[in-house]
Design a protein around this motif. Structure first.
Motif, PDB file in Angstrom:
ATOM      1  N   SER A   1       3.426  -2.151   0.012  1.00 12.08           N
ATOM      2  CA  SER A   1       2.702  -1.926  -1.246  1.00 12.08           C
ATOM      3  C   SER A   1       1.297  -1.481  -0.869  1.00 12.08           C
TER       4      SER A   1
ATOM      5  N   HIS B   1      -1.076  -3.263  -0.987  1.00 15.30           N
ATOM      6  CA  HIS B   1      -1.740  -4.453  -0.475  1.00 15.30           C
ATOM      7  C   HIS B   1      -1.386  -4.784   0.970  1.00 15.30           C
ATOM      8  N   GLU B   2      -0.301  -4.218   1.477  1.00 11.78           N
ATOM      9  CA  GLU B   2       0.095  -4.531   2.846  1.00 11.78           C
ATOM     10  C   GLU B   2       1.093  -3.514   3.357  1.00 11.78           C
TER      11      GLU B   2
ATOM     12  N   GLU C   1       1.451  -0.819  -7.917  1.00 12.30           N
ATOM     13  CA  GLU C   1       1.180  -1.290  -6.557  1.00 12.30           C
ATOM     14  C   GLU C   1       2.027  -0.576  -5.510  1.00 12.30           C
TER      15      GLU C   1
ATOM     16  N   ARG D   1      -9.607   2.646   0.620  1.00 10.77           N
ATOM     17  CA  ARG D   1      -8.319   2.307   0.039  1.00 10.77           C
ATOM     18  C   ARG D   1      -7.356   3.433   0.366  1.00 10.77           C
TER      19      ARG D   1
ATOM     20  N   THR E   1      -2.435  -6.511   6.770  1.00  9.54           N
ATOM     21  CA  THR E   1      -3.170  -6.542   5.512  1.00  9.54           C
ATOM     22  C   THR E   1      -4.623  -6.914   5.823  1.00  9.54           C
ATOM     23  N   ASN E   2      -5.368  -7.391   4.832  1.00 11.22           N
ATOM     24  CA  ASN E   2      -6.721  -7.875   5.089  1.00 11.22           C
ATOM     25  C   ASN E   2      -6.819  -9.340   4.681  1.00 11.22           C
TER      26      ASN E   2
ATOM     27  N   GLN F   1      -8.426 -10.804   2.399  1.00 10.10           N
ATOM     28  CA  GLN F   1      -8.352 -11.029   0.955  1.00 10.10           C
ATOM     29  C   GLN F   1      -6.960 -10.760   0.386  1.00 10.10           C
ATOM     30  N   GLY F   2      -6.135  -9.996   1.105  1.00 12.44           N
ATOM     31  CA  GLY F   2      -4.807  -9.666   0.610  1.00 12.44           C
ATOM     32  C   GLY F   2      -4.821  -8.664  -0.530  1.00 12.44           C
ATOM     33  N   ILE F   3      -5.926  -7.951  -0.695  1.00 12.65           N
ATOM     34  CA  ILE F   3      -6.077  -6.973  -1.781  1.00 12.65           C
ATOM     35  C   ILE F   3      -6.298  -5.588  -1.174  1.00 12.65           C
ATOM     36  N   ASN F   4      -5.453  -4.625  -1.571  1.00 15.44           N
ATOM     37  CA  ASN F   4      -5.529  -3.265  -1.033  1.00 15.44           C
ATOM     38  C   ASN F   4      -5.545  -3.269   0.494  1.00 15.44           C
ATOM     39  N   GLY F   5      -4.750  -4.173   1.061  1.00 17.55           N
ATOM     40  CA  GLY F   5      -4.744  -4.361   2.510  1.00 17.55           C
ATOM     41  C   GLY F   5      -3.995  -3.305   3.295  1.00 17.55           C
TER      42      GLY F   5
END
Length: 356
Positions: free
Chosen positions: A261, A263-264, A295, A109, A227-228, A230-234
């Motif tokens: 953020s 996330h991206e 975020e 992360r 991003t990734n 999952q769109g989480i902590n991307g």
């Protein structure tokens, strides 16, 4: 009821809303610290239970204080969350102490180093400018329950008997597998979001295609979203092995990086159309008005030099380029001066006088 009274009431009442096997559980109020976030939480721990979820009481109180839920409803929700502990969350069942098993569940992360400096004192991390890469273990991943994870701290790393370099190397191998990176134009992302919204509204495919086609903003955006899946902590996907070079290849050269953020991130080609100062102003405004504090990553703008393969703050890149240009001018000036001196100074030739 103020926040203190609310938390104490939840603590006193929660067991009444839990099954009988929680009757001897320990209920505690804790100050829970996470990356970018700190809140008052509640834990309910049975005997021999190693890991338990922490319930965010501040979020519950916000709903209670705005009259969205009653106290009884707040306790009911807290009790439900206590029992939502995903299968495999227990440290022993995961065999989290076995590094050969755990290393395949590692992921990275990225967070703001200054805002998290207290936590970073106790966890292994790598700095990339003012951003900190930390290492986490995916305890469970479920489409419904979400992702449960725990951060690797210094104690855990030492228990594994590994170096931070080994931890980083292994996390870089497993992260792209657990959380594959996605790279898409802003237009593609906007199109996908709008399509999903229209599907939920019950539109047919023909109507959706016609509406999307009539939206010029879908095609005109020059931004690319990293991003990734999952769109989480991307935002961490930017730091995957060779990811920055792949982006540079797709864009055809250097680019600016805007931390949207945690996330991206957004990237914009460095084509001279926008200065880093304009981009920084845009990031600062969006962070202040549209991104939750928990975020936010940073107000900085970064730059990737595809030729020198350097990730750095945009203002550092700007200063480096100016210094490089100044040095080149100096080198040219010195060269011209040396050439001029060579022309002005006649060459001396040795000669011998000869008598006949």
């Amino acid at each position: 009821m103020d926040f203190k009274s609310f938390t104490e009431s939840i603590q006193d009442m929660i067991k009444e809303f839990l099954p009988s096997d929680f009757k001897d559980a320990t209920v505690e109020l804790v100050q829970h610290k996470k990356l970018n976030e700190q809140y008052t939480g509640l834990t309910v721990r049975k005997e021999n239970q190693v890991a338990v979820p922490t319930i965010n009481l501040e979020a519950l109180y916000e709903a209670y204080d705005s009259d969205h839920i009653s106290l009884v409803e707040a306790v009911t929700q807290a009790a439900a969350m206590v029992q939502m502990q995903p299968e495999g969350f227990e440290v022993d069942s995961l065999r989290i102490t076995d590094y050969d098993t755990t290393k395949h569940k590692l992921f990275i992360r990225v967070s703001n180093a200054e805002k998290n400096q207290e936590m970073l004192q106790n966890v292994p991390h790598m700095l990339r400018e003012d951003l900190a890469i930390t290492y986490h273990i995916a305890v469970s991943m479920d489409d419904d329950a979400g992702i449960a994870s725990t951060i690797v701290n210094n104690h855990l790393m030492n228990m594994y008997g590994i170096t931070q370099e080994q931890l980083h190397e292994d996390a870089m191998k497993s992260s792209p597998i657990l959380f594959p990176a996605t790279v898409a134009s802003m237009g593609e992302v906007m199109k996908r979001i709008m399509m999903d919204d229209m599907k939920e509204a019950g539109m047919d495919q023909e109507t959706m295609d016609a509406l999307i086609q009539d939206m010029p903003m879908v095609e005109d955006s020059v931004m690319t979203v990293i991003t990734n899946v999952q769109g989480i902590n991307g935002a961490a996907a930017l730091f995957y092995p060779d990811q920055m070079d792949k982006i540079a290849e797709g864009l055809g050269g250097d680019y600016f990086i805007l931390p949207s953020s945690v996330h991206e991130t957004l990237v914009v080609p460095d084509d001279g159309k926008m200065s880093f100062l304009e981009l920084r102003s845009m990031v600062t405004e969006i962070n202040a008005t549209q991104v939750r504090p928990s975020e936010r990553l940073t107000d900085e703008v970064y730059h990737y030099d595809s030729k020198d393969k350097v990730f750095e703050k945009a203002d550092t890149f700007d200063a480096r380029q100016k210094a490089k240009a100044k040095q080149q001018e100096k080198d040219v000036s010195n060269k011209d001066q040396n050439l001029g001196n060579a022309v002005k100074t006649p060459k001396k030739h040795k000669s011998n006088d000869m008598s006949l």
